[in-house]
Design a protein around this motif. Sequence first.
Motif, PDB file in Angstrom:
ATOM      1  N   PRO A  67      39.830  19.280  31.071  1.00  0.00           N
ATOM      2  CA  PRO A  67      39.714  20.330  32.095  1.00  0.00           C
ATOM      3  C   PRO A  67      39.055  21.611  31.606  1.00  0.00           C
ATOM      4  O   PRO A  67      38.288  22.238  32.350  1.00  0.00           O
ATOM      5  CB  PRO A  67      41.171  20.582  32.517  1.00  0.00           C
ATOM      6  N   ARG A  78      44.784  22.882  40.285  1.00  0.00           N
ATOM      7  CA  ARG A  78      45.604  22.963  39.070  1.00  0.00           C
ATOM      8  C   ARG A  78      47.056  22.764  39.496  1.00  0.00           C
ATOM      9  O   ARG A  78      47.501  23.366  40.482  1.00  0.00           O
ATOM     10  CB  ARG A  78      45.437  24.309  38.378  1.00  0.00           C
ATOM     11  N   PHE A 123      40.972  24.231  41.521  1.00  0.00           N
ATOM     12  CA  PHE A 123      40.323  24.188  40.212  1.00  0.00           C
ATOM     13  C   PHE A 123      38.870  24.628  40.325  1.00  0.00           C
ATOM     14  O   PHE A 123      38.318  25.230  39.400  1.00  0.00           O
ATOM     15  CB  PHE A 123      40.390  22.778  39.637  1.00  0.00           C
ATOM     16  N   LEU A 175      45.880  18.618  36.253  1.00  0.00           N
ATOM     17  CA  LEU A 175      45.072  18.574  37.469  1.00  0.00           C
ATOM     18  C   LEU A 175      45.738  17.700  38.522  1.00  0.00           C
ATOM     19  O   LEU A 175      46.410  16.720  38.203  1.00  0.00           O
ATOM     20  CB  LEU A 175      43.672  18.024  37.175  1.00  0.00           C
ATOM     21  N   PRO A 193      35.643  15.173  34.564  1.00  0.00           N
ATOM     22  CA  PRO A 193      36.704  15.653  33.667  1.00  0.00           C
ATOM     23  C   PRO A 193      36.783  14.929  32.322  1.00  0.00           C
ATOM     24  O   PRO A 193      37.725  15.178  31.561  1.00  0.00           O
ATOM     25  CB  PRO A 193      37.996  15.392  34.480  1.00  0.00           C
TER      26      PRO A 193
END
Length: 522
Positions: free
Chosen positions: A125, A146, A152, A188, A121
């Motif tokens: 994101p 998420r 995600f 996240l 990351p």
Amino acid sequence: MSRRPALALALLLASGLGACAHGNAVNDSALTILHTNDLHGHIEPWTGWGELDGKRIGGLDRIATAVADVRREVGAEKVLLLDGGDTIGDTMIAVETEGRAVVEAMNAIGYDAMVIGNHEPDFGPEALARRIGEARFPVLAANLYRKGGGHFATPYVLRTINGVRIGVIGLAYPNTALTTASKNVAGLEFRDAIDTARELVPQLRREGAQLVVVLSHFGLSAEQHLAREVPGIDVIVGGHSHNRMVEAERVGETLIVQAGAHGSDLGRLDLTIENGRVTGHRRHLILIDNDLLQPDPRVADVVHAALAPHRERLDETVGAAGGTVARAQTLAGQEPGPRDEPSPADMLFADIVRRETGVDAALLPGVGYGVAIPPGSIAAAGLRNLIPHDSKVVTMTLTGAQVREILEQSLENTYTKDPRVKVGGLVQVSGLTFAYRRDAKRGERLREVRIGDEPLDPGRRYRVATNTLLAQGGHRYRTFTEGQDRRELGSQYELVKSAIGRAGTLVAPAEPRVRRTSSAAR
């Protein structure tokens, strides 16, 4: 036995495909797992040091050749190629392309799946989501969500290989938010990996998986803990701790493997499967030695095309090194261990930060990625590989008591016996020395601390420099967030680059700054 059959048998055994645990040669129930981990954006070969001194190592074009050799040997339909994460970032070319250069090369090699590591990351994101969309293989993370929404990334995949139904679960590093800038993980949520595995392993069995593989980015000690806590996992293909595992480690009924870092090795695990069960295995760690492996032409073209627009910036000379400038413990051995060695590269960077900012002491995170700078001219790419993130230098005022709390937290991060708590490694320092006892209780490990030539005064106020990750409380250093008179300066990379350019020939410091004392009764 005649000479010719004897020679054939010897070659078979040498290939790593001879008698498995139950004495059966490889047959139609065989599966070969090939794996990499912690590439950290190193798509090109690099110069080895330490136990790899004198060798040219790595490069995705050479990894492609090693993969192709195994596919030809056993049959491509029997091979599963996986990656254990921390793959797309952390070099200059990775930063310039936000990881696209790595994904394009992995597509050309034909990976089957990878897991999201804690540095995936680092470009944010949305950039990671774009890379996932470009990958022609599943990017997995069953415990990454998420906030307020769903997964995600893909949680798991089911594949049939050589007649065996295989479930591959991806588990991301649960402490990722402590290892990157807060903006990179905004929105996240990283959930508990063991709880996730306990839910998904039986679910995959119900969905027909005969073999369950966990693709993990935890570190070896945490992967051992996972194997003990969650029954039903056949293989853990791991990452994060950079272990060059010559042998597969067995914990209960689970086999655990890793394959070094920065493309140093290709891991190979040959499995014999009977009636849906692993009945034998053979392990081989393939060193990506450029003297022994020629580049795959197609992947070499992909790598060259990615590098070409950036070559002038990558090759810019920024200084000279009088000797190897290495980060400590970027490659580990067979067993898990603490990241507690003094790091010449990071002591050098801390010295530069302290001198350039005029503070009493500098403290930088103990990290384990990045290949060494060899003696001679220092290219911008070589320096950037050791300082890849867009961290800024932050100065602040801390009391001596707060400095002591930070050092105790560093020792807890390094020596805790709870693998879920462990994060980072021993802090790297300049202008400060300390002694400690590793086996003492939490908060009682420090024996002596000095700033300059004087003992640390708990009530005195000191000016201290660090980077934005630690200043924001990363690696559990919450005490940094309490600093007063905070000033955010420029990029750490640019500050170090400028200082190196003025320094002439650079030599990494070797004087001891941290001393471990012998244990005593508590």
